[in-house]
Write a protein that holds these residues in place. Structure first.
Motif, PDB file in Angstrom:
ATOM      1  N   GLN A  19       0.862  -1.171   0.000  1.00 39.28           N
ATOM      2  CA  GLN A  19       0.000   0.000   0.000  1.00 39.28           C
ATOM      3  C   GLN A  19       0.900   1.221   0.000  1.00 39.28           C
ATOM      4  O   GLN A  19       1.750   1.386   0.882  1.00 39.28           O
ATOM      5  N   GLY A  20       0.750   2.061  -1.030  1.00 40.04           N
ATOM      6  CA  GLY A  20       1.551   3.271  -1.132  1.00 40.04           C
ATOM      7  C   GLY A  20       1.156   4.287  -0.080  1.00 40.04           C
ATOM      8  O   GLY A  20       0.135   4.134   0.602  1.00 40.04           O
ATOM      9  N   PRO A  21       1.948   5.361   0.060  1.00 44.13           N
ATOM     10  CA  PRO A  21       1.640   6.406   1.044  1.00 44.13           C
ATOM     11  C   PRO A  21       0.262   7.032   0.843  1.00 44.13           C
ATOM     12  O   PRO A  21      -0.347   7.515   1.786  1.00 44.13           O
ATOM     13  N   ASP A  22      -0.228   6.983  -0.389  1.00 46.91           N
ATOM     14  CA  ASP A  22      -1.550   7.531  -0.695  1.00 46.91           C
ATOM     15  C   ASP A  22      -2.667   6.508  -0.499  1.00 46.91           C
ATOM     16  O   ASP A  22      -3.830   6.774  -0.777  1.00 46.91           O
ATOM     17  N   GLY A  23      -2.315   5.309  -0.020  1.00 51.74           N
ATOM     18  CA  GLY A  23      -3.305   4.263   0.223  1.00 51.74           C
ATOM     19  C   GLY A  23      -3.598   3.388  -0.978  1.00 51.74           C
ATOM     20  O   GLY A  23      -4.371   2.442  -0.880  1.00 51.74           O
ATOM     21  N   LEU A  24      -2.984   3.685  -2.112  1.00 50.45           N
ATOM     22  CA  LEU A  24      -3.254   2.924  -3.327  1.00 50.45           C
ATOM     23  C   LEU A  24      -2.258   1.777  -3.496  1.00 50.45           C
ATOM     24  O   LEU A  24      -1.124   1.853  -3.008  1.00 50.45           O
TER      25      LEU A  24
END
Length: 159
Positions: free
Chosen positions: A47-52
């Protein structure tokens, strides 16, 4: 004979489940178009820092070439539990767009986030043929178990 719509209205419980499946996914089935035909493979996810969802792909993998040719793809997230019918366990199908990360600063930030969730990738993350790819949800189909199907749009999945 008219059939009723099997999809339920999206509610807070469905949104929470979809986001939980995205946040908890450490691998997924990835579907791409390869030479005009469907092709499915397994990929590691974070999960990336942006939640994606973010993945790390190699130029040697057929799905990397396919994503470069056509960035539209699909992911299947969620695994059957240890007991019961596998089809009763929650799963989320995302229709997504693959975006290759080219900015060195973005790559560096994703590298640390990714390695916290996928520490074994430390063995190959810095190989020059590996690339981070953000998988931007366009829509989704959440099956929360029997009789719990929901259509989700991008706004439901990004946020």
């Amino acid at each position: 004979m008219a059939t009723s719509d099997p999809f339920r209205p999206v509610d807070a419980t469905a949104l929470a489940l979809a986001r939980k499946l995205i946040a908890g996914a450490r691998f997924a089935a990835l579907a791409v178009l390869r030479d005009g035909a469907p092709f499915v493979t397994r990929i590691a996810l974070a999960q990336g820092p942006d939640g994606l969802p973010v993945t790390l792909v190699s130029d040697l993998a057929p799905h990397t070439t396919a994503l470069r040719a056509c960035p539209d793809c699909s992911l299947l997230l969620g695994e059957p539990g240890p007991k019961g019918d596998p089809l009763t366990h929650p799963r989320l199908t995302l229709q997504a767009r693959a975006v290759f990360v080219t900015c060195p600063a973005d790559r560096a930030a994703l590298r640390e986030t990714y390695l916290r969730q996928q520490p074994k990738a430390r063995l190959y993350v810095d190989f020059t043929d590996f690339h981070f790819v953000r998988l931007i949800p366009q829509s989704g189909h959440l099956n929360g178990g029997f009789g719990q199907a929901f259509r989700l749009d991008a706004a439901d999945l990004i946020g």
